[in-house]
Design a protein around this motif. Structure first.
Motif, PDB file in Angstrom:
ATOM      1  N   ARG A  78       0.828  -1.204   0.000  1.00 40.01           N
ATOM      2  CA  ARG A  78       0.000   0.000   0.000  1.00 40.01           C
ATOM      3  C   ARG A  78       0.864   1.256   0.000  1.00 40.01           C
ATOM      4  O   ARG A  78       2.012   1.235   0.410  1.00 40.01           O
ATOM      5  N   TRP A  79       0.260   2.365  -0.428  1.00 38.94           N
ATOM      6  CA  TRP A  79       0.843   3.684  -0.162  1.00 38.94           C
ATOM      7  C   TRP A  79       0.479   4.045   1.274  1.00 38.94           C
ATOM      8  O   TRP A  79      -0.690   3.957   1.672  1.00 38.94           O
ATOM      9  N   ILE A  80       1.444   4.466   2.056  1.00 41.34           N
ATOM     10  CA  ILE A  80       1.213   4.958   3.412  1.00 41.34           C
ATOM     11  C   ILE A  80       1.303   6.475   3.352  1.00 41.34           C
ATOM     12  O   ILE A  80       2.336   7.022   2.960  1.00 41.34           O
ATOM     13  N   VAL A  81       0.216   7.141   3.727  1.00 37.85           N
ATOM     14  CA  VAL A  81       0.168   8.597   3.550  1.00 37.85           C
ATOM     15  C   VAL A  81      -0.324   9.272   4.823  1.00 37.85           C
ATOM     16  O   VAL A  81      -1.037   8.673   5.630  1.00 37.85           O
ATOM     17  N   ILE A  82       0.088  10.512   5.007  1.00 42.78           N
ATOM     18  CA  ILE A  82      -0.488  11.348   6.059  1.00 42.78           C
ATOM     19  C   ILE A  82      -1.789  11.917   5.519  1.00 42.78           C
ATOM     20  O   ILE A  82      -1.826  12.474   4.419  1.00 42.78           O
ATOM     21  N   SER A  83      -2.860  11.744   6.277  1.00 46.27           N
ATOM     22  CA  SER A  83      -4.218  12.014   5.782  1.00 46.27           C
ATOM     23  C   SER A  83      -4.363  13.337   5.054  1.00 46.27           C
ATOM     24  O   SER A  83      -4.957  13.419   3.982  1.00 46.27           O
ATOM     25  N   MET A  84      -3.812  14.410   5.628  1.00 51.01           N
ATOM     26  CA  MET A  84      -4.044  15.735   5.052  1.00 51.01           C
ATOM     27  C   MET A  84      -3.235  15.974   3.780  1.00 51.01           C
ATOM     28  O   MET A  84      -3.513  16.898   3.034  1.00 51.01           O
ATOM     29  N   HIS A  85      -2.228  15.136   3.514  1.00 48.43           N
ATOM     30  CA  HIS A  85      -1.338  15.390   2.385  1.00 48.43           C
ATOM     31  C   HIS A  85      -1.613  14.492   1.179  1.00 48.43           C
ATOM     32  O   HIS A  85      -1.560  14.933   0.043  1.00 48.43           O
ATOM     33  N   GLY A  86      -1.882  13.209   1.414  1.00 53.17           N
ATOM     34  CA  GLY A  86      -2.053  12.286   0.303  1.00 53.17           C
ATOM     35  C   GLY A  86      -0.715  11.952  -0.351  1.00 53.17           C
ATOM     36  O   GLY A  86       0.348  12.208   0.196  1.00 53.17           O
ATOM     37  N   ILE A  87      -0.778  11.366  -1.538  1.00 57.57           N
ATOM     38  CA  ILE A  87       0.438  10.982  -2.264  1.00 57.57           C
ATOM     39  C   ILE A  87       0.955  12.183  -3.044  1.00 57.57           C
ATOM     40  O   ILE A  87       0.228  12.753  -3.859  1.00 57.57           O
ATOM     41  N   PRO A  88       2.193  12.606  -2.800  1.00 57.95           N
ATOM     42  CA  PRO A  88       2.718  13.766  -3.540  1.00 57.95           C
ATOM     43  C   PRO A  88       2.759  13.507  -5.047  1.00 57.95           C
ATOM     44  O   PRO A  88       2.946  12.369  -5.495  1.00 57.95           O
ATOM     45  N   THR A 113      -2.191  10.175  10.813  1.00 54.48           N
ATOM     46  CA  THR A 113      -2.391  11.610  11.012  1.00 54.48           C
ATOM     47  C   THR A 113      -1.099  12.340  11.366  1.00 54.48           C
ATOM     48  O   THR A 113      -1.113  13.563  11.502  1.00 54.48           O
ATOM     49  N   ASP A 114      -0.003  11.611  11.538  1.00 54.53           N
ATOM     50  CA  ASP A 114       1.250  12.287  11.886  1.00 54.53           C
ATOM     51  C   ASP A 114       2.442  11.503  11.345  1.00 54.53           C
ATOM     52  O   ASP A 114       2.341  10.323  10.994  1.00 54.53           O
ATOM     53  N   GLY A 115       3.585  12.183  11.305  1.00 57.34           N
ATOM     54  CA  GLY A 115       4.778  11.625  10.694  1.00 57.34           C
ATOM     55  C   GLY A 115       5.371  10.447  11.433  1.00 57.34           C
ATOM     56  O   GLY A 115       5.893   9.512  10.808  1.00 57.34           O
ATOM     57  N   GLU A 116       5.306  10.437  12.763  1.00 55.43           N
ATOM     58  CA  GLU A 116       5.890   9.328  13.517  1.00 55.43           C
ATOM     59  C   GLU A 116       5.113   8.041  13.273  1.00 55.43           C
ATOM     60  O   GLU A 116       5.702   6.970  13.117  1.00 55.43           O
ATOM     61  N   ALA A 117       3.775   8.122  13.249  1.00 56.20           N
ATOM     62  CA  ALA A 117       2.959   6.943  12.949  1.00 56.20           C
ATOM     63  C   ALA A 117       3.223   6.454  11.524  1.00 56.20           C
ATOM     64  O   ALA A 117       3.231   5.244  11.255  1.00 56.20           O
ATOM     65  N   GLN A 118       3.458   7.376  10.619  1.00 59.53           N
ATOM     66  CA  GLN A 118       3.787   7.033   9.231  1.00 59.53           C
ATOM     67  C   GLN A 118       5.060   6.192   9.172  1.00 59.53           C
ATOM     68  O   GLN A 118       5.122   5.161   8.474  1.00 59.53           O
ATOM     69  N   GLY A 144       6.099  -2.923   7.401  1.00 59.44           N
ATOM     70  CA  GLY A 144       5.969  -3.619   6.131  1.00 59.44           C
ATOM     71  C   GLY A 144       4.631  -3.460   5.451  1.00 59.44           C
ATOM     72  O   GLY A 144       4.285  -4.267   4.571  1.00 59.44           O
ATOM     73  N   LEU A 145       3.876  -2.421   5.814  1.00 56.70           N
ATOM     74  CA  LEU A 145       2.567  -2.223   5.201  1.00 56.70           C
ATOM     75  C   LEU A 145       2.669  -1.744   3.762  1.00 56.70           C
ATOM     76  O   LEU A 145       1.745  -1.922   2.980  1.00 56.70           O
ATOM     77  N   GLY A 146       3.782  -1.105   3.417  1.00 54.40           N
ATOM     78  CA  GLY A 146       3.907  -0.611   2.054  1.00 54.40           C
ATOM     79  C   GLY A 146       5.012   0.403   1.929  1.00 54.40           C
ATOM     80  O   GLY A 146       6.024   0.334   2.619  1.00 54.40           O
ATOM     81  N   MET A 147       4.802   1.399   1.068  1.00 57.58           N
ATOM     82  CA  MET A 147       5.821   2.415   0.791  1.00 57.58           C
ATOM     83  C   MET A 147       5.300   3.790   1.150  1.00 57.58           C
ATOM     84  O   MET A 147       4.086   4.022   1.196  1.00 57.58           O
ATOM     85  N   THR A 148       6.230   4.707   1.399  1.00 56.55           N
ATOM     86  CA  THR A 148       5.843   6.061   1.751  1.00 56.55           C
ATOM     87  C   THR A 148       6.943   7.036   1.369  1.00 56.55           C
ATOM     88  O   THR A 148       8.079   6.622   1.102  1.00 56.55           O
ATOM     89  N   THR A 149       6.620   8.316   1.335  1.00 51.99           N
ATOM     90  CA  THR A 149       7.623   9.345   1.063  1.00 51.99           C
ATOM     91  C   THR A 149       8.159   9.872   2.382  1.00 51.99           C
ATOM     92  O   THR A 149       7.397  10.120   3.321  1.00 51.99           O
ATOM     93  N   LEU A 150       9.474  10.030   2.447  1.00 51.92           N
ATOM     94  CA  LEU A 150      10.135  10.541   3.641  1.00 51.92           C
ATOM     95  C   LEU A 150      11.291  11.450   3.236  1.00 51.92           C
ATOM     96  O   LEU A 150      11.879  11.258   2.162  1.00 51.92           O
ATOM     97  N   VAL A 168      -5.456  -0.537  -1.070  1.00 47.52           N
ATOM     98  CA  VAL A 168      -5.960   0.807  -0.790  1.00 47.52           C
ATOM     99  C   VAL A 168      -4.959   1.511   0.122  1.00 47.52           C
ATOM    100  O   VAL A 168      -4.184   0.860   0.826  1.00 47.52           O
ATOM    101  N   PRO A 169      -4.941   2.837   0.135  1.00 46.88           N
ATOM    102  CA  PRO A 169      -3.956   3.542   0.976  1.00 46.88           C
ATOM    103  C   PRO A 169      -4.126   3.240   2.458  1.00 46.88           C
ATOM    104  O   PRO A 169      -5.215   2.905   2.929  1.00 46.88           O
ATOM    105  N   PHE A 170      -3.050   3.376   3.178  1.00 49.18           N
ATOM    106  CA  PHE A 170      -3.060   3.282   4.641  1.00 49.18           C
ATOM    107  C   PHE A 170      -2.734   4.684   5.147  1.00 49.18           C
ATOM    108  O   PHE A 170      -1.682   5.235   4.838  1.00 49.18           O
ATOM    109  N   ARG A 171      -3.654   5.268   5.934  1.00 48.21           N
ATOM    110  CA  ARG A 171      -3.513   6.676   6.306  1.00 48.21           C
ATOM    111  C   ARG A 171      -3.170   6.834   7.788  1.00 48.21           C
ATOM    112  O   ARG A 171      -3.665   6.094   8.634  1.00 48.21           O
TER     113      ARG A 171
END
Length: 298
Positions: free
Chosen positions: A187-197, A215-220, A227-233, A210-213
């Motif tokens: 999955r894409w792991i995203v911060i709810s307010m930002h989405g996928i850049p 609400t904050d960067g530490e939880a991301q 191992g839930l998926g990929m994210t931007t950092l 489906v995305p995994f959302r």
């Protein structure tokens, strides 16, 4: 004479639109705000607000007071700033604001080093995504990632730092499992307010769930480690984490440039000057990490 504190409470209600908002913003009880407003109205002999179901609305007298109150506040900030700017002692409060990832994943060891070098400086680290107003002395120093220098207020003095890059990351173990043919969705792991850049690409690994959302960067970060998926950092977060790896075939993206920002008179104080010079040197040393260049894990 009018008590300046009463004016502060008046401004908080006028700007917040309610006693509750003013109390939360000032960190006081609801009853304290009501008492202060009542004191001001008694001294001026006029009602400042009309109470409506939707909140507090300024009366005609309140509108006149608001204009003068704003001028009083600006003069007060200017006085504080000028006096603070003449303070050349290496002691007292130093308030620094920056985004949570910069504090937690990059600069906190450097803040600790500075605090040990200057034990009489009381440091307050305001780790928040909100932009503090330096002119109003909400902070003495701001460390910000700025994409366009032209967006910086003209009244701020800035020390330019390194450029900051970001990338797409996933758990090292999850990538190995994907290469071995594991069927679990990525999955894409995203911060709810930002989405996928817009700049983020999946590279060689395709997301299927489906995305995994969060609400904050530490939880991301914890989610991607699981191992839930990929994210931007930011690269200084992803590359420094031994549990994470860049997604093969994905690109880096420049978020902007780090700036150390201070306001006019404030930057002249010795403790502010010592701090900005210290952190500027540390940031220069971090330039390769911030740019996503290879780093040693020894």
């Amino acid at each position: 004479m009018i008590d300046w504190d009463d004016i502060r409470y008046f401004l908080a209600v006028a700007r917040g639109g309610s006693v509750r908002a003013a109390a939360e913003g000032l960190g006081v009880y609801h009853s304290t705000v009501l008492r202060r407003i009542a004191q001001l109205e008694e001294r001026l002999g006029a009602q400042m607000f009309e109470k409506l179901p939707s909140g507090y609305r300024l009366t005609a007298a309140g509108e006149e007071v608001l204009e003068l109150a704003n001028q009083m506040e600006a003069s007060s900030h200017q006085l504080e700033t000028r006096v603070f700017g003449r303070d050349q002692s290496v002691r007292g409060l130093l308030r620094v604001t920056l985004a949570p990832p910069l504090a937690a994943h990059l600069l906190m060891p450097d803040f600790a080093d500075f605090a040990r070098l200057h034990p009489d400086i009381e440091m307050e680290i305001v780790s928040s995504g909100e932009l503090a107003n330096l002119t109003n002395r909400e902070a003495d120093v701001a460390i910000r990632v700025v994409y366009d220098r032209k967006t910086l207020p003209l009244n701020l003095h800035g020390l330019k730092g390194p450029e900051v890059f970001g990338g797409v990351y996933m758990a090292r173990d999850r990538l190995a499992a994907w290469r071995a043919g594991a069927p679990d969705p990525i999955r894409w792991i995203v911060i709810s307010m930002h989405g996928i850049p817009d700049w983020a690409s999946e590279g060689e690994v395709r997301t299927t769930g489906v995305p995994f959302r969060t609400t904050d960067g530490e939880a991301q970060i914890v989610a991607v480690r699981q191992g839930l998926g990929m994210t931007t950092l930011p690269c200084f977060v992803g590359d420094a984490d031994p549990l994470l790896v860049r997604v093969p075939g994905s690109d880096l993206h420049m978020h902007g440039t780090l700036w150390l920002l201070t306001q006019g008179e404030t930057r002249k104080t010795k403790r502010v000057r010592l701090f900005t010079e210290f952190v500027s040197r540390r940031l220069a040393a971090y330039a390769p990490l911030l740019a996503g260049l290879p780093i040693s894990r020894d």
